[in-house]
Design a protein around this motif. Structure first.
Motif, PDB file in Angstrom:
ATOM      1  N   MET A  48       0.685  -1.376  -0.001  1.00  0.00           N
ATOM      2  CA  MET A  48       0.140   0.103  -0.047  1.00  0.00           C
ATOM      3  C   MET A  48       1.008   1.235   0.034  1.00  0.00           C
ATOM      4  N   GLN A  49       1.960   1.352   0.797  1.00  0.00           N
ATOM      5  CA  GLN A  49       2.884   2.322   0.644  1.00  0.00           C
ATOM      6  C   GLN A  49       3.522   2.533  -0.529  1.00  0.00           C
ATOM      7  N   GLU A  50       4.079   1.453  -1.202  1.00  0.00           N
ATOM      8  CA  GLU A  50       4.459   1.498  -2.673  1.00  0.00           C
ATOM      9  C   GLU A  50       3.567   2.147  -3.523  1.00  0.00           C
ATOM     10  N   LEU A  51       2.182   1.642  -3.531  1.00  0.00           N
ATOM     11  CA  LEU A  51       1.119   1.970  -4.305  1.00  0.00           C
ATOM     12  C   LEU A  51       1.067   3.601  -4.238  1.00  0.00           C
ATOM     13  N   GLU A  52       1.237   4.094  -3.053  1.00  0.00           N
ATOM     14  CA  GLU A  52       1.089   5.475  -2.746  1.00  0.00           C
ATOM     15  C   GLU A  52       2.121   6.275  -3.765  1.00  0.00           C
ATOM     16  N   TRP A  53       3.419   5.678  -3.766  1.00  0.00           N
ATOM     17  CA  TRP A  53       4.475   6.399  -4.439  1.00  0.00           C
ATOM     18  C   TRP A  53       3.921   6.155  -5.961  1.00  0.00           C
ATOM     19  N   HIS A  54       3.616   5.059  -6.426  1.00  0.00           N
ATOM     20  CA  HIS A  54       3.483   4.817  -7.903  1.00  0.00           C
ATOM     21  C   HIS A  54       2.217   5.711  -8.153  1.00  0.00           C
ATOM     22  N   THR A  55       1.243   5.666  -7.328  1.00  0.00           N
ATOM     23  CA  THR A  55      -0.176   6.707  -7.930  1.00  0.00           C
ATOM     24  C   THR A  55       0.460   8.083  -7.968  1.00  0.00           C
ATOM     25  N   PHE A  56       1.316   8.673  -6.795  1.00  0.00           N
ATOM     26  CA  PHE A  56       1.625   9.989  -7.056  1.00  0.00           C
ATOM     27  C   PHE A  56       2.691  10.340  -8.407  1.00  0.00           C
ATOM     28  N   ALA A  57       3.419   9.293  -8.654  1.00  0.00           N
ATOM     29  CA  ALA A  57       4.412   9.437  -9.974  1.00  0.00           C
ATOM     30  C   ALA A  57       3.381   9.727 -11.066  1.00  0.00           C
ATOM     31  N   VAL A  58       2.340   8.680 -10.963  1.00  0.00           N
ATOM     32  CA  VAL A  58       1.623   8.874 -12.395  1.00  0.00           C
ATOM     33  C   VAL A  58       0.769  10.252 -12.400  1.00  0.00           C
ATOM     34  N   ILE A  59       0.332  10.526 -11.215  1.00  0.00           N
ATOM     35  CA  ILE A  59      -0.304  12.027 -11.159  1.00  0.00           C
ATOM     36  C   ILE A  59       0.754  13.114 -11.741  1.00  0.00           C
ATOM     37  N   MET A  60       1.656  13.041 -11.343  1.00  0.00           N
ATOM     38  CA  MET A  60       2.983  14.031 -11.360  1.00  0.00           C
ATOM     39  C   MET A  60       3.118  14.025 -13.132  1.00  0.00           C
ATOM     40  N   LEU A  61       3.429  12.795 -13.519  1.00  0.00           N
ATOM     41  CA  LEU A  61       3.681  12.412 -14.934  1.00  0.00           C
ATOM     42  C   LEU A  61       2.805  13.029 -15.913  1.00  0.00           C
ATOM     43  N   TRP A 135       7.947  -3.049 -13.784  1.00  0.00           N
ATOM     44  CA  TRP A 135       7.837  -2.503 -15.353  1.00  0.00           C
ATOM     45  C   TRP A 135       6.697  -1.627 -15.605  1.00  0.00           C
ATOM     46  N   ILE A 136       5.511  -1.984 -14.885  1.00  0.00           N
ATOM     47  CA  ILE A 136       4.314  -1.153 -15.122  1.00  0.00           C
ATOM     48  C   ILE A 136       4.595   0.319 -14.893  1.00  0.00           C
ATOM     49  N   ILE A 137       4.925   0.618 -13.642  1.00  0.00           N
ATOM     50  CA  ILE A 137       5.330   1.815 -13.145  1.00  0.00           C
ATOM     51  C   ILE A 137       6.118   2.656 -13.897  1.00  0.00           C
ATOM     52  N   LYS A 138       7.176   2.048 -14.315  1.00  0.00           N
ATOM     53  CA  LYS A 138       8.684   2.493 -15.005  1.00  0.00           C
ATOM     54  C   LYS A 138       7.989   2.845 -16.509  1.00  0.00           C
ATOM     55  N   ALA A 139       7.170   2.013 -17.057  1.00  0.00           N
ATOM     56  CA  ALA A 139       6.768   2.259 -18.523  1.00  0.00           C
ATOM     57  C   ALA A 139       5.944   3.621 -18.484  1.00  0.00           C
ATOM     58  N   GLN A 140       5.331   4.123 -17.275  1.00  0.00           N
ATOM     59  CA  GLN A 140       4.682   5.159 -17.260  1.00  0.00           C
ATOM     60  C   GLN A 140       5.555   6.503 -17.804  1.00  0.00           C
ATOM     61  N   ILE A 141       6.903   6.359 -17.618  1.00  0.00           N
ATOM     62  CA  ILE A 141       7.818   7.448 -17.893  1.00  0.00           C
ATOM     63  C   ILE A 141       7.661   7.709 -19.438  1.00  0.00           C
TER      64      ILE A 141
END
Length: 179
Positions: A48-61, A135-141
């Motif tokens: 859940m903590q990592e999901l927070e970071w990943h969601t925040f990253a997607v929002i910013m990107l 890779w899913i979160i990294k692919a968002q870049i």
């Protein structure tokens, strides 16, 4: 024709912005859940903590393209504000072509191997109980920077239409006054 293309892109970008807003609500709920579990029940989830970071990253990107669409991006306003709409349009076009697009292409090119490495090695979280399929979160870049290029194209079209006298300039976002 350019106006139709611009309006279609505007709708698409606004749709992505809407989804980003939904992700923001998800992020708030995720953080609230994590805090409640940690402090009320003395339990915590790494995933859940990592999901927070990943969601925040997607929002910013993805939020960067949406900010560009609504003229809420950062620029040197003390010079820009003193110019007429035609000069602003030229600065926006040239700045997008010579600064934004090369940077976005560089990030896409530079992140491709980063994503493919995570995919081919089946990279997972280093923490026990963390998320898999990193890779899913990294692919968002590269995807988000591709979206930014699409937004830049829309921004250029809008400014061309300003130069042609077809459209008024985008309104400046209202500044928040703190009392």
């Amino acid at each position: 024709m350019l106006v139709k293309i611009e309006k279609g892109l505007d709708r698409f970008i606004d749709g992505v912005g809407y989804l980003t807003g939904v992700l923001m609500i998800w992020l708030i709920l995720n953080v609230a859940w994590d805090v409640m579990m940690r402090y009320l029940f003395h339990d915590s989830s790494i995933a859940m903590q990592e999901l927070e970071w990943h969601t925040f990253a997607v929002i910013m990107l993805y939020g960067t393209g949406y900010a560009l669409r609504h003229n809420a991006h950062v620029r040197v306003d003390f010079l820009y504000d003193r110019m007429n709409p035609r000069k602003r349009a030229w600065i926006d076009i040239l700045g997008t072509i010579f600064f934004l697009l090369p940077l976005a292409l560089l990030v896409i090119y530079g992140s491709w191997d980063f994503v493919m490495d995570a995919y081919t090695t089946h990279e997972i979280s280093e923490d026990p109980g963390g998320l898999t399929h990193r890779w899913i979160i990294k692919a968002q870049i590269p995807l988000a920077f591709t979206f930014l290029i699409l937004c830049a194209f829309d921004f250029i079209l809008h400014n061309i239409n300003i130069l042609r006298g077809i459209e008024p300039p985008l309104p400046e976002p209202e500044e928040e006054v703190i009392e």
